[in-house]
Design an enzyme around this catalytic site. Structure first.
Site, PDB file in Angstrom:
ATOM      1  N   LYS A 206       0.690  -1.041  -0.040  1.00 21.63           N
ATOM      2  CA  LYS A 206       0.044   0.059  -0.014  1.00 21.63           C
ATOM      3  C   LYS A 206       0.845   1.331  -0.020  1.00 21.63           C
ATOM      4  O   LYS A 206       0.854   2.200  -0.924  1.00 21.63           O
ATOM      5  CB  LYS A 206      -1.046  -0.073   1.134  1.00 21.63           C
ATOM      6  N   GLU A 212      10.657  -4.879   4.562  1.00 19.73           N
ATOM      7  CA  GLU A 212      10.583  -6.000   4.029  1.00 19.73           C
ATOM      8  C   GLU A 212      10.292  -6.309   2.663  1.00 19.73           C
ATOM      9  O   GLU A 212      11.037  -6.999   2.112  1.00 19.73           O
ATOM     10  CB  GLU A 212       9.763  -6.988   5.012  1.00 19.73           C
ATOM     11  N   GLY A 267      -5.053  -2.155   4.719  1.00 20.67           N
ATOM     12  CA  GLY A 267      -4.349  -3.205   4.390  1.00 20.67           C
ATOM     13  C   GLY A 267      -4.983  -4.564   4.519  1.00 20.67           C
ATOM     14  O   GLY A 267      -4.871  -5.369   3.582  1.00 20.67           O
ATOM     15  N   ARG A 268      -5.550  -4.763   5.935  1.00 23.38           N
ATOM     16  CA  ARG A 268      -5.898  -5.991   6.211  1.00 23.38           C
ATOM     17  C   ARG A 268      -7.418  -6.595   5.503  1.00 23.38           C
ATOM     18  O   ARG A 268      -8.098  -7.503   5.590  1.00 23.38           O
ATOM     19  CB  ARG A 268      -6.307  -6.339   7.642  1.00 23.38           C
ATOM     20  N   HIS A 384      -5.713 -33.190  17.831  1.00 20.05           N
ATOM     21  CA  HIS A 384      -4.581 -34.053  18.136  1.00 20.05           C
ATOM     22  C   HIS A 384      -3.715 -33.372  18.900  1.00 20.05           C
ATOM     23  O   HIS A 384      -2.537 -33.697  18.991  1.00 20.05           O
ATOM     24  CB  HIS A 384      -4.008 -34.902  16.969  1.00 20.05           C
TER      25      HIS A 384
END
Ligand code: G6Q
Length: 549
Positions: A206, A212, A267-268, A384
């Site tokens: 954005k 990163e 963003g999300r 599990h």
């Protein structure tokens, strides 16, 4: 002073909690044969059974009274009208415009955003068609076979989750890769598996300033240039998705190869925008449109259904009941479908980044809990592993069990085993197992006396542990769109109840600033910055280990 805890409806809920808190769901089911039918709801291809929750009619009435008292209906209208709900960034939160299939105007600062939305969608469609059909050729005139999406957080998790969830709908020629981690390993391993001539990199950011993403994109471009030996070839292999045209150009991607979105897309909440380009490339225009249609349909339901029969509102208010009254600080997302294995991570970001807030809109601290800790894993694997705690641990953590009814697997027997587990778990969480039931079971196995009694407390299950069972008619683009929108709106409703801003993320921004100084120290560009002794020592250790003394 808190707006929320002074409200009559809030106080009425506390009064009610005192008498309701110890009621066992087993008794609620025993005395009300119509419970499952009344406490369930179907919206398009989504069926929600919320009967296995610790509540009754009175609880729901009081929860809905709270929703009305905080002005939820007006807030829903405000969001759909494009009001600037994100007050700290002075932005609207208009992901609903990205899937506004009626095309009715939605205005931000007086300007209808729909023409821009449609025009970007058209560009995405043309581009996706060219790549998918094989018209779009790489620098050696070969069609694209691999798509590497480079992004992080909201610019990664949505497309990653949707592409994984809808793999059976993916283009058979296209392999999807998602690189978010800056550790180098993820990119290196991905680049080992692709060829420069047939790979398209989609750089998603954005802001186009995220360290990163830019670092991964630069490395990917160097890798590409080392093979193609041609700057001009970059245009055939790198496209960008961003709101920041200038930064894209500075990076070296032709703005003609940039797909735009806008600051009113969080963003999300951005997988519906051009950030969804990897989705469209993989699934095609029709399936992407179906994803939008499903979300739009949930939007319409959210906007128009009465609160009592409104799926996102119900899920949100049931959540409030546990978070604020029972004090349940965590919530489990358990999809019973391997294709949905990234759904817990996606909802984790959506919820925790939106509602992980400690101050209200007016800046005053909250004096109640906000977002729960969202966690989860595919349900069958969870059974599990951590379900032990959910059944017998000391935390009460509501669980969303998510599955699809249609048996899409061509492998006989699998789907029935899967669904049997979903239903059995929900039943066990609700009913539990009493000491008398355990005794009878152990006696049948031939135990008696002390040997039997010693085991009893260990094998008792209190039950009364809440679950929502969410069944999709099938896992397809439309239903997935509805499911994602359902959670988006649930989270919005909780934000309204808590009077917080669900659309900013200052905690994430902090992370973007923090590492800068230390990075300069690790690389030797900066010396003697002020740190506490622990941080200084860690920096020193790294420098020594890497020969920088
Ligand atoms: C999402 C957050 C955050 C953001 C990433 C990537 O709502 O703001 O997860 O998406 O930090 O940011 P850019 O898209 O700007 O690279």
């Amino acid at each position: 002073m808190s707006l929320l805890t002074d409200l009559p409806a809030w106080k009425a809920l506390w009064d009610h909690f005192d008498e309701a808190k110890d009621v066992h769901m087993r008794d609620l089911f025993a005395t009300d044969p119509g419970r499952a039918e009344r406490y369930s709801l179907e919206v398009d291809g989504l069926f929600l059974d919320y009967s296995k929750n610790r509540l009754g009619d009175e609880t729901l009435t009081r929860l809905m009274a709270l929703a009305r008292e905080v002005g939820l209906p007006a807030k829903i209208k405000a969001m759909f009208k494009g009001e600037k709900l994100n007050t700290t960034e002075n932005r609207a939160a208009l992901h609903i415009a990205l899937r506004n299939r009626t095309n009715a105007p939605i205005r931000v600062d007086g300007v209808d955003v729909m023409p821009q939305v449609n025009s970007v969608l058209e560009r995405m469609t043309r581009f996706a068609h060219a790549v998918r059909s094989g018209e779009w050729l790489g620098y050696t005139n070969q069609p694209i076979t691999d798509i590497v999406s480079i992004g992080i957080g909201g610019s990664d998790l949505g497309p990653l989750m949707v592409c994984s969830a809808l793999k059976p709908y993916g283009h058979p020629r296209l392999n999807m890769h998602f690189v978010s981690n800056v550790d180098g390993a993820q990119l290196k391993e991905t680049l080992k598996r692709v060829h420069s001539e047939t790979t398209l990199f989609v750089v998603e950011s954005k802001t186009f300033t995220t360290q990163e993403t830019l670092t991964n994109a630069i490395t990917a471009r160097e890798w590409f240039l080392a093979r193609s030996l041609d700057e001009k070839a970059v245009a055939k292999h790198f496209v960008a998705v961003s709101t920041n045209k200038r930064a894209v150009a500075d990076f070296g991607i032709d703005p003609a190869n940039m797909f735009e979105f806008w600051d009113w897309v969080g963003g999300r909440y951005s997988l519906w925008s051009a950030i969804g380009l990897p989705i469209m490339l993989y699934l095609g225009e029709e399936n992407f449109t179906e994803l939008l249609n499903g979300a739009h349909s949930m939007d319409q339901h959210f906007r128009n259904a009465p609160l009592e029969a409104n799926m996102p509102v119900l899920l949100a208010m049931i959540g409030v009941w546990y978070i604020n009254f029972y004090g349940g600080g965590s919530h489990v997302i358990a999809p019973y479908d391997q294709y949905l294995h990234r759904l817990p991570a996606f909802i984790q970001q959506l919820d925790m980044e939106s509602n992980g807030k400690q101050v209200m809109l007016d800046g005053n601290p909250v004096d109640f809990e906000t977002a729960p800790i969202i966690w989860g894993e595919t349900g069958i694997n969870g059974q599990h592993a951590f379900f032990q705690l959910l059944h017998q641990g000391t935390h009460i953590s509501p669980i969303d069990l998510i599955a699809s009814l249609e048996n899409r697997s061509s492998l006989p027997g699998h789907h029935e085993i899967l669904l049997a587990n979903v239903f059995a778990q929900a039943e066990a969480f609700m009913r539990g197992k009493t000491a008398d039931e355990v005794r009878a079971e152990l006696a049948e196995q031939g135990l008696s006396g002390d040997a039997l009694e010693t085991l009893v407390p260990h094998k008792v299950f209190g039950g009364n542990r809440p679950t929502n069972t969410l069944l999709m008619s099938r896992l397809d683009p439309r239903n997935l769109g509805s499911l994602i929108a359902l959670y988006e709106h649930k989270i919005f409703v909780q934000g309204v109840i808590w009077h917080i801003n669900s659309f900013d993320q200052w905690g994430v921004e902090l992370g973007k600033q923090l590492a800068k100084t230390i990075h300069a120290e690790l690389t030797g560009k900066l010396k003697d910055a002020q740190h506490d002794s622990s941080t200084a020592r860690l920096i020193q250790l790294y420098r020594q280990a890497n020969g920088r003394g």
